[in-house]
Scaffold this motif. Structure first.
Motif, PDB file in Angstrom:
ATOM      1  N   UNK A  15     -12.211  -5.133  -0.171  1.00  0.00           N
ATOM      2  CA  UNK A  15     -11.508  -4.178  -1.038  1.00  0.00           C
ATOM      3  C   UNK A  15     -11.721  -2.748  -0.543  1.00  0.00           C
ATOM      4  N   UNK A  16     -12.947  -2.462  -0.105  1.00  0.00           N
ATOM      5  CA  UNK A  16     -13.228  -1.116   0.424  1.00  0.00           C
ATOM      6  C   UNK A  16     -12.437  -0.851   1.709  1.00  0.00           C
ATOM      7  N   UNK A  17     -12.338  -1.876   2.555  1.00  0.00           N
ATOM      8  CA  UNK A  17     -11.598  -1.691   3.801  1.00  0.00           C
ATOM      9  C   UNK A  17     -10.109  -1.442   3.501  1.00  0.00           C
ATOM     10  N   UNK A  18      -9.614  -2.203   2.539  1.00  0.00           N
ATOM     11  CA  UNK A  18      -8.223  -1.993   2.104  1.00  0.00           C
ATOM     12  C   UNK A  18      -8.033  -0.549   1.642  1.00  0.00           C
ATOM     13  N   UNK A  19      -8.952  -0.076   0.811  1.00  0.00           N
ATOM     14  CA  UNK A  19      -8.855   1.303   0.308  1.00  0.00           C
ATOM     15  C   UNK A  19      -8.872   2.304   1.463  1.00  0.00           C
ATOM     16  N   UNK A  20      -9.753   2.055   2.403  1.00  0.00           N
ATOM     17  CA  UNK A  20      -9.889   2.941   3.561  1.00  0.00           C
ATOM     18  C   UNK A  20      -8.574   3.012   4.343  1.00  0.00           C
TER      19      UNK A  20
ATOM     20  N   UNK B  27      -5.587   2.106   3.322  1.00  0.00           N
ATOM     21  CA  UNK B  27      -4.522   2.621   2.449  1.00  0.00           C
ATOM     22  C   UNK B  27      -4.530   4.151   2.427  1.00  0.00           C
ATOM     23  N   UNK B  28      -5.723   4.703   2.288  1.00  0.00           N
ATOM     24  CA  UNK B  28      -5.817   6.167   2.149  1.00  0.00           C
ATOM     25  C   UNK B  28      -5.459   6.872   3.450  1.00  0.00           C
ATOM     26  N   UNK B  29      -5.672   6.190   4.569  1.00  0.00           N
ATOM     27  CA  UNK B  29      -5.220   6.741   5.844  1.00  0.00           C
ATOM     28  C   UNK B  29      -3.695   6.831   5.881  1.00  0.00           C
ATOM     29  N   UNK B  30      -3.025   5.909   5.224  1.00  0.00           N
ATOM     30  CA  UNK B  30      -1.574   5.760   5.395  1.00  0.00           C
ATOM     31  C   UNK B  30      -0.929   5.281   4.090  1.00  0.00           C
ATOM     32  N   UNK B  31      -0.811   6.176   3.116  1.00  0.00           N
ATOM     33  CA  UNK B  31      -0.285   5.687   1.833  1.00  0.00           C
ATOM     34  C   UNK B  31       1.191   5.298   1.939  1.00  0.00           C
ATOM     35  N   UNK B  32       1.650   4.549   0.965  1.00  0.00           N
ATOM     36  CA  UNK B  32       3.003   3.989   0.982  1.00  0.00           C
ATOM     37  C   UNK B  32       4.047   5.078   1.103  1.00  0.00           C
ATOM     38  N   UNK B  33       3.854   6.183   0.381  1.00  0.00           N
ATOM     39  CA  UNK B  33       4.878   7.229   0.379  1.00  0.00           C
ATOM     40  C   UNK B  33       5.094   7.793   1.780  1.00  0.00           C
ATOM     41  N   UNK B  34       4.026   7.858   2.575  1.00  0.00           N
ATOM     42  CA  UNK B  34       4.210   8.351   3.936  1.00  0.00           C
ATOM     43  C   UNK B  34       4.844   7.303   4.838  1.00  0.00           C
ATOM     44  N   UNK B  35       4.527   6.054   4.596  1.00  0.00           N
ATOM     45  CA  UNK B  35       5.004   5.017   5.515  1.00  0.00           C
ATOM     46  C   UNK B  35       6.527   4.952   5.508  1.00  0.00           C
ATOM     47  N   UNK B  36       7.146   5.436   4.437  1.00  0.00           N
ATOM     48  CA  UNK B  36       8.607   5.412   4.401  1.00  0.00           C
ATOM     49  C   UNK B  36       9.208   6.356   5.435  1.00  0.00           C
ATOM     50  N   UNK B  37       8.391   7.272   5.957  1.00  0.00           N
ATOM     51  CA  UNK B  37       8.876   8.100   7.064  1.00  0.00           C
ATOM     52  C   UNK B  37       8.738   7.409   8.414  1.00  0.00           C
TER      53      UNK B  37
END
Lengths: 224, 224, 224, 224
Positions: free
Chosen positions: C155-160, C162-172
């Motif tokens: 779960x921590x790795x997922x958070x790590x 995710x925070x590097x590359x949140x969903x809103x940015x990935x749409x770019x």
């Protein structure tokens, strides 16, 4: 409806064949109204599925009475185009009570990959699903015929190959042609038969299993 | 019907086994009347499926009472030809309550592709479906036996391999033979067992999943 | 049964989740009691499937109320061992209403064949099944995590990541890591989520389809 | 509900199309709300499935009336994004009564593996499932179009290729482009049509079978 048609609707095997058709359709072995089935009604007659019907939606009136005398077929209605092959299988195999012809993806692809007129299955326990086989160590042969739109010619070729190597001799296990309640027509499908409808179903499942196993094996180990 | 037969029809596990048979048949893991199942009824007895029945159409009277004393089996009726293997599994594994033997295409092909007498699964989360495994990092061994029509000989070979490497030791993870509620008979099928019918079903699904994963992987990455 | 448990049985989403579980089980995506599901009940709580249940046989009382505060979980009963990952997905993705974790053969094998921590799908119309994707020409990324039995660490790795590359940015559409309502755990299975149970189901079908297509393609065209 | 909508709910073909949708969904050919279907209601109108509905859960009110005049579509509601392609198929093929668009894994992968704009099927008995084909020896062509999000442009390209090689000429069997009640959109899916809903279903099953056979063959014999 004529009297013959009325009578065969009382045939419990006709009802059982329609139920079997639903099961076979659920396996996707008779897509696109393909395939055809029959049950024997006397030495020289059978009920054969009508042409163009979905084999998962049969009712007894979709089974047409057909009789034969040597190579002459007679029937009211339009039975399956491949009726002559059913009739030949009944003539060659007096104990046979049912013939099932299916079009699975697996049997079709397998028959297309094998260029010989025969394939030998070896070592599978499932070979014992075929009547007369009591050990996985008996080689089990599946004849393959080239496809043709000339069904009477195909029936004659079947007769020719059968008479060269009847079933009773094949049990002595020559490595050549022999018949074990099944044959493939190349790029077309599988024919199985049996001394009862139940046995024909077991042969269908057994042959489909064996063919499927070899196809899966080829995907990993390559063609023989 | 004798008294024993009447009694076992009241056995709720017998009814549950028939229901499980329908589910297993729906997965196409017992084609052509293949496979056989049993549930333990005492230290030295079990109900075993009758020979030749479609395992998707069982009712409690198709389960025959069998008892054993050392290697001697006694039964009224014709239980599955492989009853001796069920009896051996119950004898080797006193906590076991159910044995399921299936014939999937996947298990059959897998067992044929692996020439060793053992296959090690590594790294799959699904390995935890097998009782006693708590991490994907524990290696999980599946023994493979050559097929034979001599079931008592196969039962003896199982006993021999089991006694070399009993389950309790295998949990210490030597890399050699060990038993984890499952074994393959080559070109034949899978045996699983469990301390309850529910656990045996979970072991069946788990082993089939793992075998299927490796087969799919071999299709892309090649044989190991 | 406590009041909370009584209440959640009136939750129509709980009933819908049990029905969805039966459909997912019919696809063979949660074998051997594997997989786990949840639906959100508030900002910091959800109902999570109990451990060890067959996910095709759920009833509302098999859904346990779980709440979280930062990384602390509280629950009466034994929810799925992977609850911490569900909670993290809800925390990272405030709009998410449902999380589905499945174990298909295809997703498991795919994740094992790909050694990178990410796979890019390109050119499939089905990519549009994933919310936010409007063209087959948008690259679609599926993150892959190594399996571990330490779920809080995962779960921590997922958070790590995710925070590097949140969903809103990935749409770019940077070509690196990003999350699109799905992730794989290697040799383990697929997690999907959605802003409704219906959307989570669509994401599950979409991701399984895309993974299956690539696996089938690899069988013919080889690994990339 | 307007009068038109009320009327089409009395259309027996609308009810039959919803039932066919359930069958198609059971084959997993319309996952993730993908695919779309239509039935013709007049020379220049049809009922088309609404966007975003699960095609296995349709009821007649999910079919929206659409009409066309040259390339102009009119519709109340939000029909499938691909409605323009349905309308074009009806305009090019005046006898056509139904159009089915599906997303099977097999058709999607096949279309991605074939780089030409056309694939010729040869030698399969199942080719006869396609109306107008009477022998496995007739070559059967399946056009493939590149995917685009610009459906009107795709409809124009279809019209362009159709007018180069109309169906009536293709029966004379030039080896080039021709249309046989089916076409693929690359990495997207299959379109089939027919002079009745029943015939369209047969074409769907026939084309899916043929595509599946070739894919299975490629896995063993390699790409052509």
């Amino acid at each position: 409806m004529n009297n013959t048609a009325q009578l065969h609707q009382l045939n419990p095997n006709a009802i059982a064949l329609c139920a079997l058709g639903r099961w076979i359709a659920s396996r996707h072995w008779v897509p696109a109204t393909g395939g055809n089935f029959s049950i024997r009604t006397s030495d020289n007659s059978a009920l054969v599925t009508a042409s163009g019907k979905d084999k998962g939606e049969l009712s007894p009136q979709d089974l047409l009475p057909v009789s034969w005398q040597d190579q002459q077929l007679s029937c009211s209605g339009t039975p399956s185009a491949e009726t002559a092959l059913h009739a030949m299988l009944y003539q060659l195999n007096p104990a046979s009570k049912a013939v099932l012809h299916t079009h699975s993806v697996q049997a079709t692809v397998f028959s297309r990959l094998i260029s010989q007129d025969n394939y030998l299955f070896a070592g599978y326990e499932m070979q014992k699903a075929i009547s007369g086989i009591s050990s996985h160590q008996q080689l089990l042969s599946l004849p393959i015929f080239d496809n043709t739109q000339d069904i009477p010619a195909l029936a004659e070729e079947l007769k020719h190959r059968w008479q060269k190597q009847p079933l009773s001799q094949s049990l002595n296990h020559s490595l050549n042609d022999s018949f074990h309640y099944g044959l493939l027509v190349r790029s077309h499908g599988l024919y199985v038969w049996g001394n009862s409808l139940e046995q024909a179903k077991r042969h269908l499942e057994g042959w489909e299993f064996l063919i499927n196993c070899e196809l899966e094996r080829f995907k990993i180990a390559g063609l023989p």
